[in-house]
Scaffold this active site. Structure first.
Site, PDB file in Angstrom:
ATOM      1  N   ASP A 154      68.696  26.938  -6.476  1.00 25.85           N
ATOM      2  CA  ASP A 154      69.250  28.213  -6.455  1.00 25.85           C
ATOM      3  C   ASP A 154      70.833  27.839  -5.818  1.00 25.85           C
ATOM      4  OD1 ASP A 154      68.806  27.410  -3.777  1.00 25.85           O
ATOM      5  OD2 ASP A 154      68.188  29.534  -3.031  1.00 25.85           O
ATOM      6  N   SER A 155      71.033  26.829  -5.836  1.00 22.76           N
ATOM      7  CA  SER A 155      72.697  26.525  -5.672  1.00 22.76           C
ATOM      8  C   SER A 155      73.291  26.984  -7.062  1.00 22.76           C
ATOM      9  CB  SER A 155      73.007  24.905  -5.493  1.00 22.76           C
ATOM     10  OG  SER A 155      72.246  24.295  -6.491  1.00 22.76           O
ATOM     11  N   ASP A 204      63.530  26.066  -8.038  1.00 25.82           N
ATOM     12  CA  ASP A 204      63.821  26.894  -6.600  1.00 25.82           C
ATOM     13  C   ASP A 204      63.196  28.271  -6.737  1.00 25.82           C
ATOM     14  OD1 ASP A 204      64.584  25.617  -4.313  1.00 25.82           O
ATOM     15  OD2 ASP A 204      66.615  25.816  -4.835  1.00 25.82           O
ATOM     16  N   LYS A 259      60.120  24.873  -5.457  1.00 24.76           N
ATOM     17  CA  LYS A 259      60.715  24.602  -4.065  1.00 24.76           C
ATOM     18  C   LYS A 259      60.743  25.735  -3.279  1.00 24.76           C
ATOM     19  CE  LYS A 259      64.924  22.629  -3.082  1.00 24.76           C
ATOM     20  NZ  LYS A 259      65.399  23.698  -2.378  1.00 24.76           N
ATOM     21  N   GLU A 268      62.151  27.084   0.848  1.00 26.08           N
ATOM     22  CA  GLU A 268      62.709  26.643   2.120  1.00 26.08           C
ATOM     23  C   GLU A 268      62.004  27.324   3.310  1.00 26.08           C
ATOM     24  OE1 GLU A 268      66.879  28.266   2.281  1.00 26.08           O
ATOM     25  OE2 GLU A 268      67.181  27.057   0.309  1.00 26.08           O
ATOM     26  N   GLU A 302      67.595  18.521   4.740  1.00 26.68           N
ATOM     27  CA  GLU A 302      69.142  18.934   4.166  1.00 26.68           C
ATOM     28  C   GLU A 302      69.880  18.574   5.741  1.00 26.68           C
ATOM     29  OE1 GLU A 302      70.165  21.740   1.428  1.00 26.68           O
ATOM     30  OE2 GLU A 302      72.342  21.704   2.272  1.00 26.68           O
TER      31      GLU A 302
HETATM   32  O1  KIV Z   1      69.737  24.665  -4.321  1.00 26.80           O
HETATM   33  C1  KIV Z   1      69.864  23.487  -4.308  1.00 26.80           C
HETATM   34  O2  KIV Z   1      70.568  22.737  -5.120  1.00 26.80           O
HETATM   35  C2  KIV Z   1      68.936  22.689  -3.299  1.00 26.80           C
HETATM   36  C3  KIV Z   1      69.423  21.246  -3.364  1.00 26.80           C
HETATM   37  C4  KIV Z   1      70.748  20.860  -2.944  1.00 26.80           C
HETATM   38  C5  KIV Z   1      68.148  20.528  -2.619  1.00 26.80           C
HETATM   39  O3  KIV Z   1      68.131  23.187  -2.773  1.00 26.80           O
END
Ligand code: KIV
Length: 277
Positions: free
Chosen positions: A49-50, A88, A118, A120, A186
């Site tokens: 989600d970055s 994510d 993924k 969090e 992280e």
């Molecule tokens: O959103 C993302 O890119 C991430 C990674 C940095 C692990 O969660």
């Protein structure tokens, strides 16, 4: 291998089996062309989600929607053949109940073709991770600095220093116990990452953690030098593509303004001499 042999992608059990083995190489990707490059070299491609900050210019990951993740997941899917594709779950799409998480994770998997999601959170997500994994959704967990909680943390700070270490260790044990096939650590102290890696039976994937982790991940635009909004200590730039792009665009602008570009090599004849460009 014959040229026609079907390439099979890595699966969550393949990744789990790499615990304690050769380091897992992981990067993010958000588009098809970069996914193709990353897929050649990596075990896991994460549509993080970055993407919200890196490609959409958002101030944090909080504004990322499920539709954005699905659109980028579909683009990356077209570029990935060998690596495990993980997408994510964005902020607000899984925290309410295990059922909400299942509904949205199932949509991500069905519409992108990814093999895992993924999310969090540690102990607080234990019930949800157990529900998802028992219903056919492989989960990569993410603990330590979880960027979706940036407002609760008061910034992108190192997590797990001093007495806090115990909580992060408990988070790692909780997600492993719930059935996650791997866990991203992280921005935690290296000693804590080492301890977690020794303790849990699932691969740890470090980002600002420790070289002893079972794998490493970085945001691809960070390591290529294409994202400048901020630069965490854990980012090593393996290239300066942002600078190279800036120089190329400046050269283009200069050649357009001076009428050097397009030259004869980049324009077409009228074809009367039999040329058929
Ligand atoms: O959103 C993302 O890119 C991430 C990674 C940095 C692990 O969660």
């Amino acid at each position: 291998m014959s040229a026609n042999a079907r390439i099979t992608a890595l699966t969550p059990p393949d990744i789990l089996a790499r615990k304690g083995g050769d380091p897992l190489v992981c990067l993010t990707a958000y588009t098809t062309p970069l996914a193709r490059l990353v897929d050649r070299h990596c075990d896991i491609v994460l549509v993080g989600d970055s993407v919200g900050m890196v490609l959409h210019g958002l101030p944090s990951t909080l504004g990322v929607s499920l539709d954005m993740m699905i659109m980028h997941g579909q683009a990356v899917r077209r570029g990935v053949e060998r690596a495990l594709l993980v997408v994510d779950m964005p902020f607000g799409s899984y925290e309410e109940t295990p059922e909400q998480a299942f509904r949205n994770a199932a949509r991500i998997m069905a519409e992108t073709g990814c093999a895992a999601v993924k999310l969090e959170g540690g102990e607080t997500m234990e019930k949800t991770i157990r529900f998802l994994t028992r219903h056919g959704i492989p989960v990569m967990a993410h603990i330590g600095l979880t960027p979706q909680a940036v407002n609760s943390f008061g910034g992108y700070k190192v997590q797990g220093r001093g007495d806090e270490a115990f909580h992060i260790l408990r988070d790692a044990e909780a997600v492993a116990d719930a059935g996650a096939f791997s866990v991203v650590l992280e921005k935690v102290p290296a000693t804590l990452a080492d301890r977690i890696t020794e303790t849990v039976a699932i691969p740890t994937i470090g980002i600002g953690a420790s070289r002893a982790c079972d794998g490493q991940i970085l945001v691809v635009d960070d390591m290529l030098g294409m994202f400048d909004a901020f630069r965490p200590k854990f980012v090593k730039r393996f290239a300066e593509l942002g600078e190279a792009a800036d120089a190329a665009i400046a050269a283009y602008a200069q050649e357009v303004r001076s009428r050097k570009f397009p030259s004869d090599a980049h324009v077409f004849t009228d074809g009367r001499k039999g040329k058929t460009e």
